[in-house]
Design a protein around this motif. Structure first.
Motif: not given
Length: 104
Positions: A41-55
């Motif tokens: 249920g996370r916002d798409r922009d938040d998910v993209v930002k999170h994946v970019c930070q964690e990857l």
């Protein structure tokens, strides 16, 4: 990968290991984290930002875990047993990915 680089020589084992890390590792980790975020249920922009930070951290740990395992597995574990040992490793890895995916 065994059909492309046959044998257990150092060169073929290293090539199989690096190809697996570069393709399956990065791609599957990205898809897994993105899916978990969106399905949670996370916002798409938040998910993209999170994946970019964690990857980057996940990729370093991917190399730390999977490179030694792959080198060992492709060298010593018979092909008919390898899916079982890889499944066990994958279960542990996906637990780690789940923790990192939910670390918002």
């Amino acid at each position: 990968l065994d059909s492309i680089w046959a044998g257990v020589g150092f060169s073929s084992v290293l090539q199989k290991s690096l190809v697996e890390l570069a393709t399956v590792g990065i791609f599957v980790n990205t898809v897994s984290m993105t899916s978990r975020g969106l399905l949670g249920g996370r916002d798409r922009d938040d998910v993209v930002k999170h994946v970019c930070q964690e990857l980057p951290t996940i990729t370093v740990n991917d190399v730390r875990v999977w490179l030694p395992y792959n080198l060992f597995a492709f060298t010593f574990i018979p092909a008919h047993i390898r899916p079982s040992t890889t499944a066990l490793m994958e279960e542990i890895w996906q637990t780690y990915i789940s923790i990192r995916s939910n670390n918002y």
